[in-house]
Design an enzyme around this catalytic site. Structure first.
Site, PDB file in Angstrom:
ATOM      1  N   SER A   1      -3.484   1.053 -10.586  1.00  0.00           N
ATOM      2  CA  SER A   1      -4.670   0.984  -9.453  1.00  0.00           C
ATOM      3  C   SER A   1      -5.939   1.033 -10.366  1.00  0.00           C
ATOM      4  CB  SER A   1      -4.666   2.236  -8.484  1.00  0.00           C
ATOM      5  OG  SER A   1      -4.799   3.534  -8.867  1.00  0.00           O
TER       6      SER A   1
ATOM      7  N   THR B   1       2.189   4.155  -9.720  1.00  0.00           N
ATOM      8  CA  THR B   1       3.316   4.873 -10.149  1.00  0.00           C
ATOM      9  C   THR B   1       4.560   4.660  -9.395  1.00  0.00           C
ATOM     10  OG1 THR B   1       1.622   6.404 -10.981  1.00  0.00           O
ATOM     11  CG2 THR B   1       3.972   7.269 -10.486  1.00  0.00           C
TER      12      THR B   1
ATOM     13  N   THR C   1      -2.105   5.844  -6.989  1.00  0.00           N
ATOM     14  CA  THR C   1      -3.078   7.140  -6.359  1.00  0.00           C
ATOM     15  C   THR C   1      -4.502   7.223  -7.047  1.00  0.00           C
ATOM     16  OG1 THR C   1      -2.082   8.641  -8.038  1.00  0.00           O
ATOM     17  CG2 THR C   1      -0.985   8.405  -5.991  1.00  0.00           C
ATOM     18  N   ASP C   2      -4.772   6.848  -8.275  1.00  0.00           N
ATOM     19  CA  ASP C   2      -5.930   6.944  -8.716  1.00  0.00           C
ATOM     20  C   ASP C   2      -7.268   6.248  -8.091  1.00  0.00           C
ATOM     21  OD1 ASP C   2      -5.520   8.784 -11.037  1.00  0.00           O
ATOM     22  OD2 ASP C   2      -4.636   6.917 -11.953  1.00  0.00           O
TER      23      ASP C   2
END
Length: 164
Positions: free
Chosen positions: A53, A11, A82-83
């Site tokens: 990700s 992101t 971040t995932d």
């Protein structure tokens, strides 16, 4: 000390194209964030790839590990979605003599109210002063990369309770 920054997408690097009503990757914004932040710390930026990700593969994680291992820098910052940040952190376990910091954003860096610049600043500071190991910097906190999870419901990272 020169900090090596590897960009991988996520992101932090997404841009919104209204006509398409979706986020897409363009060129990494990390050099611009460093310029706007007036960063004078010696650093090198290298883009490994630009992916969400959730689309990262074991081969992608092996490529990240190889790049970190091959780098002459002791301080490493990796921008990442971040995932699956903790999955990539696990793939970096056991690399000796380097301070490795994964960092991302919950909203694109191109947005005015993004957490990206602050998170990146935290990552640069951590890469300079933390002992060797793997860390995640999000939400104004430096986390042990092996004891953190993303709380999707509340849009933040939280420490995991130590196992007894």
């Amino acid at each position: 000390m020169t900090i090596q920054i590897f960009t991988t997408g996520g992101t932090i690097d997404k841009a919104y194209f209204d006509a398409l009503s979706e986020y897409q990757f363009t060129q990494t914004i990390v050099p611009k964030l460093l310029e706007v932040g007036r960063v004078t710390l010696a650093h090198k930026v290298e883009t490994l790839f630009q992916k969400d990700s959730l689309e990262l593969t074991d081969n992608d994680r092996a490529r990240i590990r190889a790049a970190v291992t091959a780098s002459d820098s002791r301080g490493i910052v990796i921008t990442h979605g971040t995932d699956t940040m903790t999955e990539t952190a696990a793939a970096l376990r056991g690399i000796e003599g380097k301070t490795i910091v994964l960092v991302g954003a919950l909203s694109p860096a191109r947005f005015a109210e993004s957490d990206a610049p602050f998170n990146l600043g935290m990552a640069l500071a951590t890469a300079q002063i933390a002992p060797s190991g793997v860390y995640i910097t999000m939400n104004g906190t430096v986390f042990d990369a092996f004891a953190v999870t993303k709380d999707r419901a509340n849009g933040r990272f939280v420490s995991l309770e130590p196992s007894a």
